[in-house]
Design a protein around this motif. Structure first.
Motif, mmCIF file in Angstrom:
data_model
loop_
_atom_site.group_PDB
_atom_site.id
_atom_site.type_symbol
_atom_site.label_atom_id
_atom_site.label_comp_id
_atom_site.label_asym_id
_atom_site.label_seq_id
_atom_site.Cartn_x
_atom_site.Cartn_y
_atom_site.Cartn_z
ATOM 1 N N ARG A 28 -45.942 22.877 -22.230
ATOM 2 C CA ARG A 28 -45.768 21.941 -23.350
ATOM 3 C C ARG A 28 -44.398 22.120 -24.007
ATOM 4 O O ARG A 28 -43.685 21.147 -24.270
ATOM 5 C CB ARG A 28 -46.881 22.132 -24.371
ATOM 6 N N ARG A 32 -41.438 19.352 -24.088
ATOM 7 C CA ARG A 32 -40.944 18.802 -25.346
ATOM 8 C C ARG A 32 -39.433 18.932 -25.468
ATOM 9 O O ARG A 32 -38.794 18.144 -26.180
ATOM 10 C CB ARG A 32 -41.635 19.489 -26.521
ATOM 11 N N GLU A 57 -49.236 13.361 -24.445
ATOM 12 C CA GLU A 57 -48.308 13.735 -25.509
ATOM 13 C C GLU A 57 -46.891 13.243 -25.233
ATOM 14 O O GLU A 57 -45.956 13.583 -25.957
ATOM 15 C CB GLU A 57 -48.300 15.261 -25.656
#
Length: 250
Positions: A28, A32, A57
């Motif tokens: 993650r 990001r 996401e």
């Protein structure tokens, strides 16, 4: 406008053991920061679940299931990832607990079979994935290798994890020698050494033993990996960074 610090735009990261726990946090965080993330796990379903979560996401992720203790599976997986991308820029060797679990057992009550499963994963698994991935990094003149190890290699504990700790100590020795062999190729090789993490009922222990009175989280691990994986860490190699809330300071 200059690129943001620690930005990973345009890079591909392969994270092993990313189907759960700390591996999800690592994937993650790298995603990001702009990396495209190949999510490895022993189990196809777990890899797919993580990919679906990350994609929801807005992170560019895809599955790369394989058993990293099997060199042929590793080589085939790396070939697939390379074929789907411009090549692997960042390797995070995170897988560290066998599918059967830790199986806490005092050394004298254990068997060679108990020892072998930890050595297979934490030593040969790391060596397999590096052997298959680093040549491509050398060809491109750039790469970041980050191994996730454990503070158990530094401190003796009566928990029944001697073989696990020994395999993690071996991983530390390996990354230092690999760093020495690859530094002139634009590749850095480092390790994060994790203390008490929140992937088990560990808060009470962490409050007693850590200066920062809590267990570590996937986000903490992701941040540490992000530094080692970044262009800004170009002059850091062969190092082990303790991530332990202050539980060990020597």
């Amino acid at each position: 406008m200059s690129q943001q610090m620690f930005g990973l735009q345009g890079q591909t990261a392969l994270v092993t053991g990313a189907g759960r726990g700390m591996g999800v946090g690592i994937a993650r965080t790298l995603g990001r920061l702009g990396a495209r993330v190949a999510v490895n796990d022993l189990f196809t379903e777990r890899a797919a679940d993580t990919v679906n979560t990350l994609r929801a996401e807005g992170i560019d992720a895809f599955p790369a299931a394989a058993d990293i203790t099997d060199y042929d599976q590793v080589a085939a997986m790396v070939a697939r990832v390379n074929a789907a991308t411009a090549g692997i820029d960042i390797l995070v060797s995170n897988a560290g607990v066998p599918a059967e679990g830790m199986g806490y057992k005092k050394f004298l009550a254990s068997t060679p079979a108990d020892w072998q499963r930890f050595v297979n994963l934490n030593m040969f698994g790391l060596m397999n994935i590096c052997h298959a991935t680093v040549p491509g990094m050398q060809e491109r003149g750039y790469g970041r290798v980050v191994a996730i190890t454990s503070e158990s290699w530094r401190a003796g504990l009566p928990m029944g994890i001697a073989a696990y700790a020994a395999s993690k100590a071996g991983a530390v020795g390996f990354i230092r020698h690999l760093a020495a062999e690859t530094g002139r190729s634009g590749i850095t090789v480092n390790a994060l050494s994790l203390g008490t993490m929140n992937n088990w009922d560990s808060d009470a222990l962490a409050k007693k033993t850590c200066f920062v009175p809590r267990a570590g989280s996937p986000e903490d691990v992701g941040a540490g990996v992000a530094y080692f994986a970044s262009p800004e860490a170009a002059w850091v190699t062969g190092q082990v960074l303790p991530l332990n809330g202050g539980a060990l300071t020597a």
